[in-house]
Design a protein around this motif. Structure first.
Motif, PDB file in Angstrom:
ATOM      1  N   ARG A 374       0.829  -1.206   0.000  1.00 37.00           N
ATOM      2  CA  ARG A 374       0.000   0.000   0.000  1.00 37.00           C
ATOM      3  C   ARG A 374       0.867   1.262   0.000  1.00 37.00           C
ATOM      4  NH1 ARG A 374      -3.706   3.042  -1.889  1.00 37.00           N
ATOM      5  NH2 ARG A 374      -4.592   4.539  -0.423  1.00 37.00           N
ATOM      6  N   LEU A 375       1.928   1.291   0.824  1.00 32.95           N
ATOM      7  CA  LEU A 375       2.804   2.456   0.814  1.00 32.95           C
ATOM      8  C   LEU A 375       3.482   2.591  -0.553  1.00 32.95           C
ATOM      9  CD1 LEU A 375       4.031   4.876   2.267  1.00 32.95           C
ATOM     10  CD2 LEU A 375       5.885   3.362   3.025  1.00 32.95           C
ATOM     11  N   GLU A 377       2.237   1.793  -3.419  1.00 39.37           N
ATOM     12  CA  GLU A 377       1.242   2.379  -4.315  1.00 39.37           C
ATOM     13  C   GLU A 377       1.109   3.881  -4.086  1.00 39.37           C
ATOM     14  OE1 GLU A 377      -2.225   0.195  -3.349  1.00 39.37           O
ATOM     15  OE2 GLU A 377      -1.534  -1.667  -4.311  1.00 39.37           O
ATOM     16  N   ARG A 378       1.092   4.291  -2.823  1.00 39.46           N
ATOM     17  CA  ARG A 378       0.958   5.714  -2.500  1.00 39.46           C
ATOM     18  C   ARG A 378       2.157   6.497  -3.036  1.00 39.46           C
ATOM     19  NH1 ARG A 378      -1.125   9.072  -1.136  1.00 39.46           N
ATOM     20  NH2 ARG A 378      -1.576   9.571   1.041  1.00 39.46           N
ATOM     21  N   ALA A 381       2.292   7.002  -6.795  1.00 44.32           N
ATOM     22  CA  ALA A 381       1.350   8.017  -7.273  1.00 44.32           C
ATOM     23  C   ALA A 381       1.812   9.437  -6.968  1.00 44.32           C
ATOM     24  CB  ALA A 381      -0.022   7.773  -6.642  1.00 44.32           C
ATOM     25  N   MET A 382       2.915   9.581  -6.229  1.00 44.40           N
ATOM     26  CA  MET A 382       3.429  10.907  -5.883  1.00 44.40           C
ATOM     27  C   MET A 382       4.528  11.300  -6.875  1.00 44.40           C
ATOM     28  SD  MET A 382       3.897  10.866  -1.745  1.00 44.40           S
ATOM     29  CE  MET A 382       2.642  10.225  -0.639  1.00 44.40           C
ATOM     30  N   GLU A 444      -3.403   0.297   8.346  1.00 42.61           N
ATOM     31  CA  GLU A 444      -3.553   1.120   7.148  1.00 42.61           C
ATOM     32  C   GLU A 444      -3.548   2.603   7.498  1.00 42.61           C
ATOM     33  OE1 GLU A 444      -6.647   0.207   4.453  1.00 42.61           O
ATOM     34  OE2 GLU A 444      -6.180  -1.938   4.359  1.00 42.61           O
ATOM     35  N   GLU A 448      -1.134   5.691   5.932  1.00 45.27           N
ATOM     36  CA  GLU A 448      -1.563   6.999   5.432  1.00 45.27           C
ATOM     37  C   GLU A 448      -0.809   8.130   6.123  1.00 45.27           C
ATOM     38  OE1 GLU A 448      -3.510   7.482   2.744  1.00 45.27           O
ATOM     39  OE2 GLU A 448      -3.231   5.303   2.667  1.00 45.27           O
ATOM     40  N   ALA A 451       2.684   8.205   4.642  1.00 41.51           N
ATOM     41  CA  ALA A 451       2.650   8.758   3.287  1.00 41.51           C
ATOM     42  C   ALA A 451       2.494  10.268   3.318  1.00 41.51           C
ATOM     43  CB  ALA A 451       1.518   8.112   2.477  1.00 41.51           C
ATOM     44  N   GLU A 452       1.640  10.762   4.200  1.00 41.92           N
ATOM     45  CA  GLU A 452       1.441  12.214   4.295  1.00 41.92           C
ATOM     46  C   GLU A 452       2.698  12.897   4.816  1.00 41.92           C
ATOM     47  OE1 GLU A 452      -2.038  12.591   6.702  1.00 41.92           O
ATOM     48  OE2 GLU A 452      -3.318  11.590   5.209  1.00 41.92           O
TER      49      GLU A 452
END
Length: 459
Positions: A374-375, A377-378, A381-382, A444, A448, A451-452
């Motif tokens: 998941r990280l 993927e994040r 996308a950046m 999860e 997030e 990622a932020e």
């Protein structure tokens, strides 16, 4: 008896209760504690002449040192490869201190029996043959030292000498081959007197950290029948890449070498049906390193070393003293590791395995793998970041897209935010960052937040 000791003994139940309450407050605040406080060096104060008793020591610790400790047991500490402590493992570790066993052998305690049972559980957990026997050590570095010490004795056996008895001068030079060895391998070779220069790096596959088996075969052919040591990887630290263990083991049909597998955290891929193929052939190794304070989520420090040649291991580490007993066919642990005195590290591992079993620990592995994906993927996308390798298991390796030289700066900014901790690295010559998932607490929502924090740091 010192009056403070006397008072503390009388008040021990209350002192332990206060310590427990303090620990509970720490654990309850773990998710919001600054993950990696700014580093700072503090000058030591003078040694107390009389001391303040246990309660005073707890207060002094809470005031002077605790605020600077990291939340390494928490869900967003993604540096290095650091697990947490499951509730059962923590309970076992507390009892380890209370019982204070020195696991030398069976003369005075059942502790050695518990360690043997724990090793057998770990062997079963990882799907290894019963031929493997092992012992607890402090971490992957000491596990690698122990495994390579046995390998060194095997080389001597092939050359008709015993290094344990005759020393390195009788052995002669030894070649150690590996594709992407962990830094602890060089350290182990230095400690063992083989020397860091004994290590020859074999070219990995293109775009990979996994060794090119054809090039390894060529390097072995060049040794012209001289026995060697091959260090294979089951989970590299940057990209969690795996050597083809079965193909490497098959080379022993043509070339004499000891196969040591560094599977510090990668061995636990065996618990994920989708990833178990990565450790196919692990049971062909002569010695194996497995770290437990990583993905098994037991407190530091804890690892096991496993080998098929316990006879050689005892030859290296035997400790001859009348009060310790003879080595015999079933050696006590005092004859199997570099340490004579050893705390009961196995108890925390025994507790967590007894409490959660195979399925509980498999769930931790599966969840961490999903969170790493998941990280990945994040970050993909950046625009600010670029993945440097596929997210194969539980580590995300990435860099700052526009300027990789900013990786260190970003790592510091993320740490300064208090939100997370990731470690800088270099992969294929590119300054990079690593986020390693191995904590049972991570969710999860934590991904997030990480990622932020990374998005803000890149800005």
């Amino acid at each position: 008896m010192d009056p403070r000791l006397d008072d503390d003994l009388v008040q021990l139940p209350d002192l332990l209760k206060e310590t427990q309450e303090h620990a509970v407050r720490l654990l309850e605040g773990l998710a919001e504690r600054p993950v990696a406080p700014p580093p700072g060096r503090r000058e030591p104060v003078a040694l107390p002449e009389r001391g303040e008793g246990a309660r005073g020591a707890l207060e002094a610790f809470a005031r002077r040192w605790e605020p600077g400790f990291s939340a390494s047991a928490g869900p967003r500490y993604l540096g290095f490869v650091t697990g947490g402590s499951t509730p059962a493992a923590l309970a076992g570790d507390w009892l380890t201190g209370a019982l204070d066993q020195n696991v030398v052998g069976d003369l005075d305690s059942a502790a050695a029996g518990l360690e043997r049972e724990t090793v057998s559980w770990l062997r079963e957990l990882l799907g290894l043959p019963v031929a493997y026997e092992g012992a607890f050590v402090s971490g992957a570095t000491m596990s690698n030292v122990t495994g390579l010490a046995v390998a060194r004795e095997w080389i001597g056996e092939r050359r008709g000498v015993s290094v344990a008895e005759q020393g390195l001068a009788a052995l002669g030079p030894v070649r150690v081959l590996s594709g992407s060895p962990h830094s602890s391998i060089g350290k182990a070779l230095s400690v063992l007197g083989l020397g860091r220069s004994a290590l020859r790096r074999v070219e990995p596959l293109p775009g990979r950290e996994a060794v090119d088996v054809d090039r390894l075969a060529e390097a072995l052919r060049e040794l012209d029948g001289e026995p060697a040591i091959v260090v294979a990887n089951a989970g590299t630290v940057n990209t969690v890449d795996y050597d083809d263990l079965r193909a490497i083991a098959a080379l022993r049909e043509r070339h004499p070498f000891w196969l040591h597998v560094d599977a510090a955290f990668g061995a636990f891929a065996a618990l994920s049906p989708e990833h178990a193929h990565m450790v196919d052939g692990l049971g062909e190794a002569d010695s194996i390193c497995v770290d437990l304070h990583k993905w098994l989520n037991v407190p530091y420090d804890s690892a096991v070393q496993l080998t098929r040649r316990r006879d050689l291991q005892a030859r290296v580490f035997q400790n001859s003293a009348a009060y310790l007993g003879a080595v015999g066919d079933d050696p006590d642990f005092v004859h199997l590791t570099p340490e004579n005195s050893r705390r009961l590290r196995a108890l925390a591992a025994w507790f967590t395995l007894a409490a959660y079993g195979r399925e509980g620990h498999a769930e931790i592995v599966r969840r961490d793998v999903a969170l790493a994906a998941r990280l990945g993927e994040r970050l993909a996308a950046m625009p600010a970041y670029r993945l440097l390798a596929p997210v194969r298991l539980n580590v995300v390796c990435f860099t700052v897209a526009a300027d990789p030289s900013r990786a260190d700066e970003v790592a510091r900014a993320v740490a300064a935010s208090g939100e997370a901790f990731v470690t800088p690295t270099v992969y294929a010559g590119v300054p990079a960052l690593r986020a390693a998932f191995s904590n049972w607490r991570t969710t999860e929502a934590d991904v997030e937040r990480v990622a932020e924090a990374l998005a803000r740091a890149a800005g």
